[in-house]
Design a protein around this motif. Sequence first.
Motif, PDB file in Angstrom:
ATOM      1  N   SER B  63       0.841  -1.208   0.000  1.00 27.57           N
ATOM      2  CA  SER B  63       0.000   0.000   0.000  1.00 27.57           C
ATOM      3  C   SER B  63       0.871   1.253   0.000  1.00 27.57           C
ATOM      4  O   SER B  63       0.550   2.239  -0.666  1.00 27.57           O
ATOM      5  N   GLY B  66       2.018   1.820  -3.366  1.00 29.82           N
ATOM      6  CA  GLY B  66       0.883   2.226  -4.196  1.00 29.82           C
ATOM      7  C   GLY B  66       0.544   3.707  -4.106  1.00 29.82           C
ATOM      8  O   GLY B  66       0.145   4.319  -5.101  1.00 29.82           O
ATOM      9  N   VAL B  67       0.684   4.282  -2.920  1.00 26.73           N
ATOM     10  CA  VAL B  67       0.345   5.712  -2.772  1.00 26.73           C
ATOM     11  C   VAL B  67       1.573   6.594  -2.854  1.00 26.73           C
ATOM     12  O   VAL B  67       1.474   7.812  -2.760  1.00 26.73           O
ATOM     13  N   ALA B 182      -4.102   0.960   4.782  1.00 29.12           N
ATOM     14  CA  ALA B 182      -4.440   1.270   3.381  1.00 29.12           C
ATOM     15  C   ALA B 182      -5.586   2.276   3.290  1.00 29.12           C
ATOM     16  O   ALA B 182      -5.562   3.174   2.443  1.00 29.12           O
ATOM     17  N   VAL B 183      -6.586   2.116   4.146  1.00 27.54           N
ATOM     18  CA  VAL B 183      -7.722   3.047   4.096  1.00 27.54           C
ATOM     19  C   VAL B 183      -7.227   4.467   4.410  1.00 27.54           C
ATOM     20  O   VAL B 183      -7.607   5.431   3.738  1.00 27.54           O
ATOM     21  N   TYR B 186      -4.912   5.687   1.441  1.00 22.88           N
ATOM     22  CA  TYR B 186      -5.668   6.025   0.239  1.00 22.88           C
ATOM     23  C   TYR B 186      -6.549   7.260   0.409  1.00 22.88           C
ATOM     24  O   TYR B 186      -6.874   7.941  -0.569  1.00 22.88           O
ATOM     25  N   PHE B 189      -4.074   9.766  -0.387  1.00 21.42           N
ATOM     26  CA  PHE B 189      -3.909   9.717  -1.848  1.00 21.42           C
ATOM     27  C   PHE B 189      -5.037  10.487  -2.543  1.00 21.42           C
ATOM     28  O   PHE B 189      -4.798  11.279  -3.455  1.00 21.42           O
ATOM     29  N   ARG B 190      -6.250  10.247  -2.081  1.00 19.18           N
ATOM     30  CA  ARG B 190      -7.421  10.906  -2.689  1.00 19.18           C
ATOM     31  C   ARG B 190      -7.324  12.424  -2.535  1.00 19.18           C
ATOM     32  O   ARG B 190      -7.487  13.173  -3.497  1.00 19.18           O
TER      33      ARG B 190
END
Lengths: 218, 218
Positions: B63, B66-67, B182-183, B186, B189-190
Amino acid sequence: MSAPDATDRQALSRSQPLKRRRWPRTERRQARIRSVLARRQPDLTVVLENVHDPHNVSAILRSCDGVGVLRAHAVYTIEEPPAGAFARQTSASAAKWVEVERHKSLGDCFERLRAECFSILVTRIGPGSRSLYEWDLREPVALVLGNEMRGVSTEARDLADGAIHIPMAGMVESLNVSVACAVCLYEAFRQRTAAGDYELPKLDPDHLRTLEDDWLLR
Amino acid sequence: MSAPDATDRQALSRSQPLKRRRWPRTERRQARIRSVLARRQPDLTVVLENVHDPHNVSAILRSCDGVGVLRAHAVYTIEEPPAGAFARQTSASAAKWVEVERHKSLGDCFERLRAECFSILVTRIGPGSRSLYEWDLREPVALVLGNEMRGVSTEARDLADGAIHIPMAGMVESLNVSVACAVCLYEAFRQRTAAGDYELPKLDPDHLRTLEDDWLLR
């Protein structure tokens, strides 16, 4: 009030289910159950397609419970469901609070979901897949999660209404399946919270009462 | 151009690192590395405090990659780091692309983070903890993730700048630690994507070049 005599106690034991008698639930628990049921989202679900790792299944069900998924779906056509992962062992197990409906085939599962007006989205990167953040996840949506190694099946892709993916800015091009599930579900949660979807029950009063009675016995 | 003779080849082998010679990288790979590095977020990180399950560590690093987390931090004061989870075995392993800095104590770790202007937030539900969605995660932020059973330590709570939690609408009151990570990541990230934070490199050109050379050898 005096204690019931032996005859009364027998009458009581016949008129109430065994578990309720054995494990009396407090009002606090009843209030908690009521409050959780009032936030359940019957229009948000996931389909586990041959997800084989029990830790992933368990983490997915915890995330489902966390965002208010009422019922999840499972299709195991290639392998057996991971032993124990769907069992309702302890109250800390989310499997106790998220009903999992198993289907014999993907076709059966999708038919059932379509009858309930769900849009079916497979989670995968590829042509035509749209970013998580481009979808309106307030709509009734079922997210299909594939097997850890193989991803979602070709059949699922062909039968689904669309594909959704989590944008990634790194070198590795996939996330753990339970992580991906949670990121999607929590984006739905965020959108729905912003729109007030958790403020009023989505289940009708009769259904709520039935579920409350059922959950009190768990 | 003619092939280099034996003397030239020897000179070449001395002047270039062994791995680069053995595994020539394509331009495509170079472009990919450059593009990933351009999106790295040096002002977003996590601290793993005695997270003991190797699957969780591995999922967390995926994760992070990923970000765009550049460097994660680890503090193992109670138990040993899970064997292999931080190893850079394969290119599919995120541990290859996310540097993990290990600290002897939480104090050392937090001192380092503060010197880099990070706000340090422990992930936990409790008095004073604010919902994930109330934080501005574009600010430099380090998220502390605790052990699977014990959560973050009292020391971490006392030393941190604040506490962050993921709102939950279910019966079970916690998420898997890699899912929670991850939450949160992300959501950062958002927010950062919406603000255009991934559009221009945050690392300075010299640092980018050094990292690019280093990554090409991995």
